[in-house]
Write an enzyme that holds these catalytic residues in place. Sequence first.
Site, mmCIF file in Angstrom:
data_model
loop_
_atom_site.group_PDB
_atom_site.id
_atom_site.type_symbol
_atom_site.label_atom_id
_atom_site.label_comp_id
_atom_site.label_asym_id
_atom_site.label_seq_id
_atom_site.Cartn_x
_atom_site.Cartn_y
_atom_site.Cartn_z
ATOM 1 N N GLU A 116 62.626 -0.511 -3.392
ATOM 2 C CA GLU A 116 61.749 -0.994 -2.456
ATOM 3 C C GLU A 116 61.235 -3.006 -3.048
ATOM 4 O OE1 GLU A 116 58.530 1.125 -2.064
ATOM 5 O OE2 GLU A 116 57.535 -0.510 -0.541
ATOM 6 N N ASN A 125 64.451 -1.841 0.858
ATOM 7 C CA ASN A 125 63.637 -1.455 1.502
ATOM 8 C C ASN A 125 62.592 -2.301 2.029
ATOM 9 O OD1 ASN A 125 64.566 1.211 1.340
ATOM 10 N ND2 ASN A 125 63.254 2.123 1.662
ATOM 11 N N GLU A 158 59.800 -1.055 6.604
ATOM 12 C CA GLU A 158 59.212 -0.215 5.906
ATOM 13 C C GLU A 158 58.044 -0.659 7.292
ATOM 14 O OE1 GLU A 158 58.261 0.438 2.347
ATOM 15 O OE2 GLU A 158 60.148 1.389 1.253
ATOM 16 N N ASP A 211 56.440 4.402 6.122
ATOM 17 C CA ASP A 211 55.925 4.153 4.781
ATOM 18 C C ASP A 211 54.570 5.462 4.896
ATOM 19 O OD1 ASP A 211 55.452 3.717 2.484
ATOM 20 O OD2 ASP A 211 54.977 1.085 2.587
ATOM 21 N N GLU A 253 57.051 8.946 -2.889
ATOM 22 C CA GLU A 253 57.149 8.051 -3.409
ATOM 23 C C GLU A 253 55.965 8.850 -4.455
ATOM 24 O OE1 GLU A 253 56.514 3.598 -1.370
ATOM 25 O OE2 GLU A 253 55.055 5.910 -0.189
HETATM 26 P P1 C2E Z 1 53.790 0.762 -1.007
HETATM 27 O O1 C2E Z 1 54.680 -0.192 -0.155
HETATM 28 O O2 C2E Z 1 53.313 2.170 -1.148
HETATM 29 O O3 C2E Z 1 54.303 0.327 -1.948
HETATM 30 C C1 C2E Z 1 54.702 2.173 -3.552
HETATM 31 C C2 C2E Z 1 53.172 1.276 -4.332
HETATM 32 O O4 C2E Z 1 53.624 2.514 -4.959
HETATM 33 C C3 C2E Z 1 53.501 0.023 -5.462
HETATM 34 O O5 C2E Z 1 52.374 -0.516 -5.347
HETATM 35 C C4 C2E Z 1 54.192 0.883 -6.626
HETATM 36 O O6 C2E Z 1 54.714 -0.221 -6.970
HETATM 37 C C5 C2E Z 1 53.952 1.791 -6.516
HETATM 38 N N1 C2E Z 1 53.958 3.373 -7.105
HETATM 39 C C6 C2E Z 1 55.523 3.488 -7.394
HETATM 40 N N2 C2E Z 1 56.392 4.870 -7.630
HETATM 41 C C7 C2E Z 1 54.345 5.077 -8.952
HETATM 42 C C8 C2E Z 1 54.549 5.808 -9.518
HETATM 43 O O7 C2E Z 1 55.515 6.900 -9.911
HETATM 44 N N3 C2E Z 1 53.123 5.838 -9.671
HETATM 45 C C9 C2E Z 1 52.329 5.246 -9.487
HETATM 46 N N4 C2E Z 1 50.526 5.253 -9.770
HETATM 47 N N5 C2E Z 1 52.560 4.213 -8.380
HETATM 48 C C10 C2E Z 1 53.486 4.019 -8.110
HETATM 49 P P2 C2E Z 1 52.801 -2.076 -5.365
HETATM 50 O O8 C2E Z 1 53.539 -3.141 -6.107
HETATM 51 O O9 C2E Z 1 51.194 -2.582 -6.162
HETATM 52 O O10 C2E Z 1 52.460 -1.802 -3.959
HETATM 53 C C11 C2E Z 1 51.258 -1.724 -3.682
HETATM 54 C C12 C2E Z 1 51.188 -1.576 -1.775
HETATM 55 O O11 C2E Z 1 51.578 -3.192 -1.204
HETATM 56 C C13 C2E Z 1 52.611 -1.365 -1.481
HETATM 57 O O12 C2E Z 1 52.060 -0.135 -1.185
HETATM 58 C C14 C2E Z 1 52.549 -2.374 0.299
HETATM 59 O O13 C2E Z 1 51.875 -1.263 0.738
HETATM 60 C C15 C2E Z 1 52.146 -3.628 -0.357
HETATM 61 N N6 C2E Z 1 52.975 -4.235 -0.561
HETATM 62 C C16 C2E Z 1 53.529 -4.945 -2.143
HETATM 63 N N7 C2E Z 1 54.536 -5.715 -1.942
HETATM 64 C C17 C2E Z 1 54.488 -6.126 0.098
HETATM 65 C C18 C2E Z 1 55.071 -6.691 0.494
HETATM 66 O O14 C2E Z 1 55.869 -8.006 0.397
HETATM 67 N N8 C2E Z 1 54.740 -6.394 2.329
HETATM 68 C C19 C2E Z 1 53.570 -5.748 2.675
HETATM 69 N N9 C2E Z 1 53.284 -6.413 4.055
HETATM 70 N N10 C2E Z 1 53.453 -5.415 1.238
HETATM 71 C C20 C2E Z 1 53.372 -4.889 0.754
HETATM 72 CA CA CA Z 2 56.362 0.687 1.032
HETATM 73 CA CA CA Z 3 54.352 3.777 0.312
#
Ligand code: C2E
Ligand code: CA
Ligand code: CA
Length: 741
Positions: free
Chosen positions: A522, A578, A612, A642, A700
């Site tokens: 992702e 993704n 997603e 998602d 996730e």
């Molecule tokens: P998301 O799409 O639900 O992405 C998954 C989030 O869960 C990611 O946080 C990831 O680092 C985190 N994660 C994955 N495995 C684990 C785990 O085992 N434990 C915990 N505590 N966390 C885990 P991240 O990267 O901080 O992203 C947060 C949110 O920001 C994402 O949630 C998504 O909604 C948004 N996001 C990130 N990049 C993009 C992007 O390029 N475009 C858009 N529209 N939204 C994004």
């Molecule tokens: Ca996501």
């Molecule tokens: Ca998610």
Amino acid sequence: MSNTKKQIRQSILFVSAVCVILVIVCICGFLRISNDQRKQLEEHLEDTSELYSNTIQRQVVGDMEILQGMAALLGEQANIDKSILLDILEQENNQNRFMRMGFIDMLGNAFLVDINGERYENINISHEYHVQEVLKGNAVLSDSLQDRYTDKTIVVYAVPIFSDGKQIGALCAVNSTDVFSSIIEQPAMQESYANIIKQNGDIVIHTTKINNSSLTSVYDISFDREDDKDLLKTNLAENKAGSFHFTNVEGAPCLAHYTSLDINDWVIVSIIPESILDSTLTPFRKIAFFFMASIVIIMLLLIVFVTHIIMRSHEALEHLVYFDSLTGIYTKTKFSIMANRLLNHDQGYALIKLDIADFKVINQLFGFPSGDALLVYIAAVLKEHIHEHELYYRSDGDCFGALLHESDPEALKERIQHIMDHIATYELHPQQHYHIISNCGVRFIEEEKNLDTIMDHAAIALKEAKEKAETHIVFYGNELSERLQQIKQIENRMYSAIEEKEFEVYLQPKYSFSTGTIIGAEALVRWNIDGHIIPPDIFIPIFEKNGFITRLDMYVFDAVCGFLHKWDALGYPKISVNVNQTRLLFYRDNYIHNLKSILAKHQISAKRFILEITESIVVENLEVIAEMTKQLHDLGFRISMDDFGSGYSSLNILQSLDFDELKMDRVFLSDRGSNVQKQKEIIKTVVKLAKALSITTVAEGVETKEQVNFLTSIGCDIAQGYYYAKPMQEPEFEKLLEKTK
Ligand code: C2E
Ligand code: CA
Ligand code: CA
């Protein structure tokens, strides 16, 4: 108000100016007429002088001619006896009616006979000027003299008598000045009269009209202007005519005209009281006065009328500006004025801004009259809860505000809560229950005294209250203002951040539960500001709000295309990636077009992508999503739902929409306390249902061995979580790919 005053002042000024101009025109007109009249009067008086002068001259010339005729006769009888001479003169005088006639011998001895026969003989008058003059051979007329035999003032005519070319004496005749007086008292023009003066100013013949016989010189009268007196002096000396104004003994202003009589150095002074001008001018004066009075009255009425109209329209306008037409309470304008006054006098106030959640929906559901009724009700509620020295208002729509005299946050919160509770009791419809929720932003008024800023802060707090689910009352404070500042900073920097390539795309691998190998990743964005990594949770919500997220998502999509292209070139397994797609993209016309052109640019197939979209968007607008997923599917993209289980998930969604992948949210998996078993059952059911619908399931946030075991046991397909790997930069991810080669 100052504007109205200005308006009134301007109209009064204008009307007054017009008034003054008209009055001036009136006065000028009047002055012109009176000037013309005065000039005419002067001209008339000049004619009058002429008339007096002619009459007097005729009289004198006539008398002289008589005397000269008689002198010629007497010259022929040079040795006649004096008593016979007097007999002849007495007889002759019966026709001429001189007061006295007589003979003067060359020694200056006079033989005189009165008209009544009285005789005076051998009286030496040689010292008299006119006697001396006549004995020199000149015909003379004396100045006015006091008669030595009567109390009369007289003039003496005297002509020389010649016999054989030699003067033998003189013939004289005495006349009372009454002869001249009767002429100059005869009004030649209305109340005119005249005096005869000498070149030196001495009065020769008075009219009896001037009783003041003590007046012996013309210079004794009171001239209106000293210049006139001087001019008179020079004019008399140079034998010129002229005129002057003076005030007579009765105090009446008079106009005088003087011109030489051509008799001795006599000058006739014709006089007319200026009061006769009044009689001609009075009608004009009356008309002018009437005009001026009318103008002034009309203008005054106009001023009153205009002021009244302005005041009335001002009042109407003021009411419109100051009072809300629907509820009758203060508008924001009036509130601001009153609030500033209160704040200048007292402290310990808080400004609140209050509005109704989804007021638009209320209007749509129950109709505008019901919405209006609710607003009127809220105004009444505020009125009820507002204390003395407090204020409240309504601005537009459902936005109300109040200035509450409360400095204790808890007490204030309680009061606001009461107001909100009171509003919530309103019934919009007797059958349908609708719970009215209001939100409130609060700003304590401490150092900041600028009401606009305070209102802005309360509005920010209100906005926050609307967005926050957990509370409906938000106080504006440091935390909020810092956050707002941060938002501002982020917004200021976001455009240049794209240019500067500050956004970095991390990759978190997705693992197959069954094989334990990487089957995808992702893409997750980070913001690297000078080595300081900012997580997406900070900036994504802001970009969602300002719309910048659509640009960023396309940027990430483009970057991932780049990665795929590179990996393919390096011969790595053709995994799919993704990418998160904001719901806002689905409302952009050029979305599909953009995706296609980016794919074309990198020569990457849409099949390599799983797009997603979050669960919440699906709930929001099923139709648009259905249409869009169809188009994306047609292009070859796969679609992933998602964050399943984080919101109002419905298993129905799985059925009604065409998804390829279901990503169960971290929260959904996490141990949520008491009912662990029940939770596990739900997850199990979801996975089973998805499998039945041929939807791949992704778990996730997999963090523990335990979770891995459970998810494997229920047949979940893919894992994504820290247990396996955290999101990483592309070079690191490439190493993982290298291993799977
Ligand atoms: P998301 O799409 O639900 O992405 C998954 C989030 O869960 C990611 O946080 C990831 O680092 C985190 N994660 C994955 N495995 C684990 C785990 O085992 N434990 C915990 N505590 N966390 C885990 P991240 O990267 O901080 O992203 C947060 C949110 O920001 C994402 O949630 C998504 O909604 C948004 N996001 C990130 N990049 C993009 C992007 O390029 N475009 C858009 N529209 N939204 C994004
Ligand atoms: Ca996501
Ligand atoms: Ca998610």
